[in-house]
Design a protein around this motif. Structure first.
Motif: not given
Length: 170
Positions: A124-129
């Motif tokens: 599940r592509d979400k930016a690593i913040t």
């Protein structure tokens, strides 16, 4: 006496206004902490998937795979079944199984992925913040169609050991 009373009330009101301003300003500048800890989420998820039995889990997609005959070993855990699909090159079914089972468990704001031997099965592509945590487990088993005593005599075809890695990030 009246002057002292007015100055006291005036001081109390002024202190109340300053206090209310400080409290209300802190709500605008304070950052809300996440409702879960990423540190524990990956380990909890891999433990849950390796303990949940496909026959006992309440999931419509898994139940449809069982009734269609795609899942034949009802004693498998969900993680075993995902690895079995991967071993049989049914990556699409493994992907959909992971997404259907984990969707209610992981918040939408978090990234999540499952890798088997460094091959991405589901992400599940979400930016690593903020942070990324990973948990690994080793699984091996008997290949499909070799669960009976007769098929185990000739030695059975085994898959594994394979390393399953679950990554959760925020």
């Amino acid at each position: 006496m009246k002057k002292g009373m007015f100055f006291t009330i005036d001081g109390i009101l002024a202190a109340g206004i300053v206090f209310a301003t400080i409290i209300s300003a802190s709500y605008f500048y304070a950052e809300e902490q996440p409702t879960f800890h990423v540190n524990y989420m990956s380990q909890d998820l891999i433990d849950t998937l390796s303990a949940a039995n496909v026959q006992k889990i309440d999931n419509k997609y898994i139940n449809s795979l069982i009734s269609a005959g795609t899942i034949t070993n009802l004693g498998n855990t969900v993680l075993d079944q995902i690895v079995e699909f991967w071993a049989e090159n049914d990556i699409a079914i493994a992907n959909k199984t992971v997404s259907n089972v984990t969707e209610p468990l992981i918040p939408d704001a978090s990234g999540f992925g499952v890798w088997i031997d460094n091959q991405a099965i589901y992400t599940r592509d979400k930016a690593i913040t903020k942070s990324l945590m990973s948990s690994k487990k080793i699984i091996s088993g008997i290949a499909k169609g070799q669960q009976t005593a007769e098929t185990r005599k000739n030695p059975p075809t085994l898959f594994g050991p394979v390393v399953i890695e679950i990554r959760v990030w925020q």
